[in-house]
Design a protein around this motif. Structure first.
Motif, PDB file in Angstrom:
ATOM      1  N   GLU A  66       5.709  -0.851  -0.368  1.00  0.00           N
ATOM      2  CA  GLU A  66       4.334  -1.192  -0.582  1.00  0.00           C
ATOM      3  C   GLU A  66       3.279  -0.089   0.494  1.00  0.00           C
ATOM      4  O   GLU A  66       2.442   0.378  -0.163  1.00  0.00           O
ATOM      5  CB  GLU A  66       3.909  -2.472   0.466  1.00  0.00           C
ATOM      6  CG  GLU A  66       2.407  -3.043   0.428  1.00  0.00           C
ATOM      7  CD  GLU A  66       2.453  -4.364   1.253  1.00  0.00           C
ATOM      8  OE1 GLU A  66       1.321  -4.513   1.745  1.00  0.00           O
ATOM      9  OE2 GLU A  66       3.139  -5.199   1.032  1.00  0.00           O
ATOM     10  N   ARG A 100       2.960   3.122  -1.722  1.00  0.00           N
ATOM     11  CA  ARG A 100       2.303   2.703  -2.970  1.00  0.00           C
ATOM     12  C   ARG A 100       0.685   2.959  -2.429  1.00  0.00           C
ATOM     13  O   ARG A 100       0.051   3.490  -3.017  1.00  0.00           O
ATOM     14  CB  ARG A 100       2.563   1.513  -3.568  1.00  0.00           C
ATOM     15  CG  ARG A 100       3.765   1.486  -4.345  1.00  0.00           C
ATOM     16  CD  ARG A 100       4.119   0.059  -5.119  1.00  0.00           C
ATOM     17  NE  ARG A 100       2.970  -0.099  -5.859  1.00  0.00           N
ATOM     18  CZ  ARG A 100       2.814   0.500  -7.083  1.00  0.00           C
ATOM     19  NH1 ARG A 100       3.713   1.402  -7.727  1.00  0.00           N
ATOM     20  NH2 ARG A 100       1.864   0.181  -7.985  1.00  0.00           N
ATOM     21  N   TYR A 102      -0.013   6.442  -1.931  1.00  0.00           N
ATOM     22  CA  TYR A 102      -0.205   6.956  -3.396  1.00  0.00           C
ATOM     23  C   TYR A 102      -1.812   6.751  -3.873  1.00  0.00           C
ATOM     24  O   TYR A 102      -2.521   7.970  -4.339  1.00  0.00           O
ATOM     25  CB  TYR A 102       0.808   6.577  -4.505  1.00  0.00           C
ATOM     26  CG  TYR A 102       0.092   6.916  -5.949  1.00  0.00           C
ATOM     27  CD1 TYR A 102       0.320   8.303  -6.331  1.00  0.00           C
ATOM     28  CD2 TYR A 102      -0.621   6.312  -6.760  1.00  0.00           C
ATOM     29  CE1 TYR A 102      -0.165   8.829  -7.402  1.00  0.00           C
ATOM     30  CE2 TYR A 102      -1.049   6.569  -7.786  1.00  0.00           C
ATOM     31  CZ  TYR A 102      -0.975   7.767  -8.151  1.00  0.00           C
ATOM     32  OH  TYR A 102      -1.101   8.566  -9.317  1.00  0.00           O
ATOM     33  N   SER A 103      -2.086   5.638  -3.775  1.00  0.00           N
ATOM     34  CA  SER A 103      -3.866   5.322  -3.972  1.00  0.00           C
ATOM     35  C   SER A 103      -4.607   6.403  -3.169  1.00  0.00           C
ATOM     36  O   SER A 103      -5.310   6.845  -3.682  1.00  0.00           O
ATOM     37  CB  SER A 103      -3.825   3.857  -3.592  1.00  0.00           C
ATOM     38  OG  SER A 103      -3.142   3.055  -4.515  1.00  0.00           O
ATOM     39  N   GLU A 139       1.340   7.538 -12.671  1.00  0.00           N
ATOM     40  CA  GLU A 139       2.074   6.460 -12.645  1.00  0.00           C
ATOM     41  C   GLU A 139       2.726   5.725 -14.038  1.00  0.00           C
ATOM     42  O   GLU A 139       1.797   5.541 -14.772  1.00  0.00           O
ATOM     43  CB  GLU A 139       1.885   5.095 -11.597  1.00  0.00           C
ATOM     44  CG  GLU A 139       2.610   3.955 -11.571  1.00  0.00           C
ATOM     45  CD  GLU A 139       2.501   3.269 -10.056  1.00  0.00           C
ATOM     46  OE1 GLU A 139       3.412   2.948  -9.643  1.00  0.00           O
ATOM     47  OE2 GLU A 139       1.233   3.038  -9.721  1.00  0.00           O
ATOM     48  N   GLU A 158       5.842   0.576 -11.921  1.00  0.00           N
ATOM     49  CA  GLU A 158       5.848   0.556 -10.511  1.00  0.00           C
ATOM     50  C   GLU A 158       6.475   1.558  -9.741  1.00  0.00           C
ATOM     51  O   GLU A 158       7.711   1.121  -9.228  1.00  0.00           O
ATOM     52  CB  GLU A 158       5.981  -0.700 -10.215  1.00  0.00           C
ATOM     53  CG  GLU A 158       4.986  -1.655 -10.925  1.00  0.00           C
ATOM     54  CD  GLU A 158       4.746  -3.263 -10.136  1.00  0.00           C
ATOM     55  OE1 GLU A 158       5.210  -3.198  -9.025  1.00  0.00           O
ATOM     56  OE2 GLU A 158       4.500  -3.974 -10.688  1.00  0.00           O
ATOM     57  N   SER A 159       6.277   2.565  -9.435  1.00  0.00           N
ATOM     58  CA  SER A 159       6.799   3.735  -8.658  1.00  0.00           C
ATOM     59  C   SER A 159       7.022   3.437  -7.107  1.00  0.00           C
ATOM     60  O   SER A 159       5.871   2.781  -6.726  1.00  0.00           O
ATOM     61  CB  SER A 159       6.354   4.900  -8.762  1.00  0.00           C
ATOM     62  OG  SER A 159       6.985   5.934  -7.899  1.00  0.00           O
ATOM     63  N   SER A 160       8.133   3.729  -6.649  1.00  0.00           N
ATOM     64  CA  SER A 160       8.039   3.515  -5.290  1.00  0.00           C
ATOM     65  C   SER A 160       7.540   4.925  -4.345  1.00  0.00           C
ATOM     66  O   SER A 160       7.475   4.930  -3.243  1.00  0.00           O
ATOM     67  CB  SER A 160       9.564   3.326  -4.624  1.00  0.00           C
ATOM     68  OG  SER A 160      10.314   4.722  -5.176  1.00  0.00           O
ATOM     69  N   TRP A 161       7.070   5.848  -5.062  1.00  0.00           N
ATOM     70  CA  TRP A 161       6.363   7.235  -4.729  1.00  0.00           C
ATOM     71  C   TRP A 161       6.995   7.837  -3.420  1.00  0.00           C
ATOM     72  O   TRP A 161       6.628   7.883  -2.288  1.00  0.00           O
ATOM     73  CB  TRP A 161       4.824   6.712  -4.367  1.00  0.00           C
ATOM     74  CG  TRP A 161       4.194   6.437  -5.770  1.00  0.00           C
ATOM     75  CD1 TRP A 161       3.827   5.327  -6.058  1.00  0.00           C
ATOM     76  CD2 TRP A 161       3.909   7.549  -6.638  1.00  0.00           C
ATOM     77  NE1 TRP A 161       3.238   5.388  -7.297  1.00  0.00           N
ATOM     78  CE2 TRP A 161       3.178   6.712  -7.821  1.00  0.00           C
ATOM     79  CE3 TRP A 161       4.188   8.561  -6.816  1.00  0.00           C
ATOM     80  CZ2 TRP A 161       2.831   7.155  -8.945  1.00  0.00           C
ATOM     81  CZ3 TRP A 161       3.692   9.410  -8.164  1.00  0.00           C
ATOM     82  CH2 TRP A 161       2.951   8.629  -9.092  1.00  0.00           C
TER      83      TRP A 161
END
Length: 135
Positions: free
Chosen positions: A15, A18, A21-22, A39, A42-45
């Motif tokens: 979380e 993510r 990433y945003s 994306e 739902e990547s874990s980035w």
């Protein structure tokens, strides 16, 4: 036992990655000279990939130098063009067609890492570094 404890932490860690990433996507939306990884799912980035566009005022190498000078670590994108890897001399392979996309990533792409803590200040440093390059 150690793995079980770590697995309990995983949803919160993902979380937070993510959220980073945003923020990264928001920062990078300010620059027309760089494409970022989109994306899918739902990547874990684990990190953020980007490519410098051919019409940018700077090259990938210039960006890497600027990032390093501003304490932002970066690496080549792992999925670049593997045929340029030294180990390929040990394989018997053929190539069917051009590898245009792989070459583009290989020559113009880079990767910066993410973390499971807030990296907002690092992303501000990234933004400022790119702004200075664009001038």
């Amino acid at each position: 036992a150690l793995g079980e404890v770590q697995m309990k932490k995983l949803p919160l860690m993902v979380e937070k990655r993510r959220k980073n990433y945003s923020k990264f996507a928001e920062v990078m939306a300010q620059f027309d000279c760089i494409d970022i990884q989109a994306e899918t799912g739902e990547s874990s980035w684990f990190g953020f990939s980007m490519t410098v566009k051919s019409d940018a005022n700077f090259s990938r190498d210039m960006l890497v130098q600027a990032l390093n000078a501003n304490n932002i670590e970066c690496r080549p994108v792992v999925g670049g063009n593997i045929i340029h890897n030294e180990m390929m001399k040990y394989f018997d392979y053929t190539i069917s067609g051009l590898l245009t996309a792989a070459d583009r990533i290989h020559n113009h792409g880079l990767f910066i890492g993410n973390h499971h803590i807030d990296i907002s200040s690092g992303l501000e440093n990234l933004r400022d570094t790119i702004w200075r390059l664009e001038k």
